[in-house]
Design an enzyme around this catalytic site. Structure first.
Site, short mmCIF file in Angstrom:
data_model
loop_
_atom_site.label_atom_id
_atom_site.label_comp_id
_atom_site.label_asym_id
_atom_site.label_seq_id
_atom_site.Cartn_x
_atom_site.Cartn_y
_atom_site.Cartn_z
CB SER A 22 -0.87 -0.01 1.27
OG SER A 22 -1.43 1.26 1.49
CE LYS A 66 -1.26 -4.54 3.55
NZ LYS A 66 -1.52 -5.83 2.90
CE1 TYR A 123 -3.48 -2.13 5.68
CE2 TYR A 123 -3.05 0.21 5.35
CZ TYR A 123 -3.34 -1.04 4.83
OH TYR A 123 -3.48 -1.21 3.48
C1 UD1 Z 1 -6.93 4.96 3.93
C2 UD1 Z 1 -5.85 4.65 4.90
C3 UD1 Z 1 -4.75 3.95 4.17
C4 UD1 Z 1 -5.28 2.65 3.60
C5 UD1 Z 1 -6.49 2.91 2.74
C6 UD1 Z 1 -7.16 1.57 2.46
C7 UD1 Z 1 -6.04 6.40 6.60
C8 UD1 Z 1 -5.41 7.59 7.20
N1 UD1 Z 1 -5.42 5.89 5.54
O1 UD1 Z 1 -6.36 5.74 2.89
O2 UD1 Z 1 -3.68 3.68 5.04
O3 UD1 Z 1 -4.30 2.00 2.83
O4 UD1 Z 1 -7.44 3.73 3.42
O5 UD1 Z 1 -8.21 1.71 1.59
O6 UD1 Z 1 -7.06 5.92 7.07
N2 UD1 Z 1 -12.16 11.63 3.48
C9 UD1 Z 1 -13.13 12.58 3.80
N3 UD1 Z 1 -14.31 12.13 4.30
C10 UD1 Z 1 -14.58 10.81 4.52
C11 UD1 Z 1 -13.57 9.86 4.20
C12 UD1 Z 1 -12.38 10.32 3.69
O7 UD1 Z 1 -12.93 13.78 3.62
O8 UD1 Z 1 -15.67 10.47 5.00
C13 UD1 Z 1 -10.91 12.12 2.88
C14 UD1 Z 1 -9.66 11.75 3.66
O9 UD1 Z 1 -9.36 12.73 4.58
C15 UD1 Z 1 -8.63 11.66 2.50
C16 UD1 Z 1 -9.44 11.17 1.31
O10 UD1 Z 1 -10.80 11.47 1.62
O11 UD1 Z 1 -8.14 12.94 2.20
C17 UD1 Z 1 -9.32 9.69 1.08
O12 UD1 Z 1 -9.60 9.00 2.28
P1 UD1 Z 1 -9.75 7.41 2.32
O13 UD1 Z 1 -10.66 6.94 1.26
O14 UD1 Z 1 -10.06 7.02 3.73
O15 UD1 Z 1 -8.30 6.88 1.91
P2 UD1 Z 1 -6.88 7.19 2.55
O16 UD1 Z 1 -6.96 7.98 3.79
O17 UD1 Z 1 -6.01 7.72 1.46
#
Ligand code: UD1
Length: 348
Positions: free
Chosen positions: A138, A166, A162
Site C-alpha cells: 500500500s 505492510k 496497519y
Molecule cells: C486509507 C488509509 C490507508 C489505507 C487505505 C485503504 C487512513 C489515514 N489511511 O487511505 O492507510 O491504505 O485507506 O483503503 O485511514 N475523506 C473525507 N471524508 C470521509 C472519508 C475520507 O474527507 O468520510 C478524505 C480523507 O481525509 C482523505 C481522502 O478522503 O483525504 C481519502 O480517504 P480514504 O478513502 O479514507 O483513503 P486514505 O486515507 O487515502
C-alpha cells in the site's frame, strides 16, 4: 479478515494468489482479469469481509465453475492441502485487514493477521516448492511522503500498525529473496482503489459504515447516509482538501496480471506503485460522483482526520517500465461504475 486467491495457468504450470482476498473487492476483480488472461484460478477466502455470493457472480461472469475454498490463510494445514490438491505455480496474496483506525485499537490483531498470514503462507509455499508471490502492499508505507508524485525509492515510514504490517511484509519478502534467490516477489503498492466492475455485479460492499471516501460518498448518493464530511479544507492543496491518486479497480486488477505474468516469465522480483499518477481532491470526488448519480451530493467541512496526509500520488514510471502497466479508466468511470454497482447491490 480476508483471504487469498490462487491461480494456475491453463497449461498447468502457473499459479498465484490475488491481494486482499480472493472473493473480496480487489481479489474478485483480479480473479476475472486472471481468467481473461488464460489462467486457472483457485480462490481461498475466509469470507470475513467478502460476500458469500461472490463466487456465484464470478461463475456467471466467466460462464465457468469457480473453485473457491472457504478457509483462513493462517491455517497452514489447509494450505498444504490446497497445494497438494492443485498444481499451483504462483500465489497472489490479498488476505489482510486494512482499517487504519482499527489497527490503532488492535495492533496485535493486525500484525497477527497481516504478518502472521504472510508467514504462514510463505512457509506453506516453501513446503510445496512454489516460490512466486504477488503481494498487496500500500501507499501507506510512505507515511508522510516528502515527494509527490512519490517514487518507489522514497523512504518507508509507519504511521500506524496497519502501515507497519505492510512494511514488515515487504521486508520479509526482501530478506527472503536476498537469502534464497529462487524466490520471486511482485510487491504492488496500491494507491486508492475505487470504482466497480463494468457489469455492475462486483464492487466494494463494506459490511459496516465505510471509512474510505468513495464508498461513503456512494452511500450518501443512495440516501443511506445524510452527507459527506470533508475531513479538513486547510491542507496545502489547490482547494485545501486531501488529494489522493484514485485508481479504477479494473486497472488495479490488470496490474496483478502483469505482475504475475512477469514473475512467471522471468522469475525476477519487482516492487512498483500502482496508481494513475494523477491526484484528485475530496471536493473533486464529490463533484464527480454528483455528476455520475445526477444529484448534488450534500457535504460539510469537518475537522481533519487524525493521521491523514495532505497528498498521496504515485510516480508511475517504474510500473510502466518493468510491467508495461498503465491505467485506462478515468475518475468519471470510477464514479459511474460505483454508482451502477451500489444501486444494484441495494436492490439485491
Ligand atoms: C486509507 C488509509 C490507508 C489505507 C487505505 C485503504 C487512513 C489515514 N489511511 O487511505 O492507510 O491504505 O485507506 O483503503 O485511514 N475523506 C473525507 N471524508 C470521509 C472519508 C475520507 O474527507 O468520510 C478524505 C480523507 O481525509 C482523505 C481522502 O478522503 O483525504 C481519502 O480517504 P480514504 O478513502 O479514507 O483513503 P486514505 O486515507 O487515502
Amino acid at each position: 479478515m480476508s483471504a487469498l486467491a490462487q491461480t494456475r495457468e491453463r497449461d498447468g504450470n502457473g499459479w498465484q494468489n490475488p491481494s486482499h482476498r480472493g472473493a473480496g473487492y480487489i481479489g474478485s476483480h483480479t480473479y476475472l482479469a486472471l481468467k481473461q488472461a488464460g489462467y486457472e484460478v483457485v480462490i481461498l477466502d475466509n469470507f470475513g469481509n467478502a460476500q458469500a455470493d461472490v463466487p456465484d457472480r464470478l461463475a456467471q461472469l466467466t460462464n465457468a465453475p469457480v473453485t473457491c475454498i472457504t478457509g483462513d490463510v493462517r491455517n497452514g494445514a489447509l494450505l498444504d492441502q490446497v497445494f497438494a490438491d492443485h498444481d499451483i505455480v504462483a500465489v497472489v496474496h490479498f488476505a489482510a485487514l486494512k482499517s487504519v483506525g482499527d489497527s490503532m485499537k488492535m495492533p496485535l490483531t493486525y500484525l497477527e493477521s497481516n504478518l502472521g498470514g504472510l508467514l504462514t503462507l510463505l512457509a506453506a509455499m516453501e513446503r510445496a516448492g512454489c516460490r512466486r508471490l504477488v503481494f498487496s502492499s500500500s501507499a501507506t508505507v510512505y507515511g508522510l511522503p516528502d515527494q509527490t508524485p512519490t517514487p518507489e525509492t522514497a523512504p518507508r515510514q509507519a504511521m500506524n500498525p496497519y502501515g507497519k504490517s505492510k512494511i514488515l511484509g515487504e521486508e520479509v519478502l526482501e530478506h527472503l529473496v536476498a537469502t534464497d534467490p529462487s524466490w520471486a516477489f511482485g510487491i504492488l503498492r496500491y494507491f486508492n482503489p475505487a470504482g466497480a466492475h463494468g457489469s455492475g455485479l462486483l464492487g466494494e460492499n463494506p459490511k459496516d459504515t465505510p471509512s474510505n471516501l468513495m464508498p461513503f460518498v456512494a452511500k450518501v448518493a443512495l440516501g443511506e447516509l445524510p452527507l459527506v464530511q470533508v475531513f479538513g479544507n486547510d491542507y496545502p492543496t489547490p482547494d485545501g482538501t486531501g488529494v489522493r491518486d484514485y485508481i479504477h479497480v479494473e486497472d488495479l486488477a490488470h496490474g496483478h496480471v502483469l505482475s504475475l505474468s512477469a514473475l512467471i516469465a522471468d522469475g525476477k522480483s519487482h516492487l512498483v506503485n500502482l496508481g494513475t499518477g494523477q491526484g484528485h481532491s475530496v471536493l473533486e470526488i464529490i463533484a464527480a460522483y454528483s455528476d455520475a448519480c445526477g444529484q448534488d451530493l450534500p457535504f460539510e467541512i469537518a475537522p481533519r482526520r487524525p493521521g491523514d496526509v495532505p497528498v498521496y500520488c504515485a510516480e508511475t514510471e517504474k510500473a510502466k517500465e518493468l510491467l508495461g502497466f498503465s491505467t485506462r479508466k478515468s475518475l468519471a468511470d470510477m464514479c459511474q461504475s460505483s454508482w451502477t454497482w451500489v444501486q444494484n447491490a441495494a436492490t439485491r
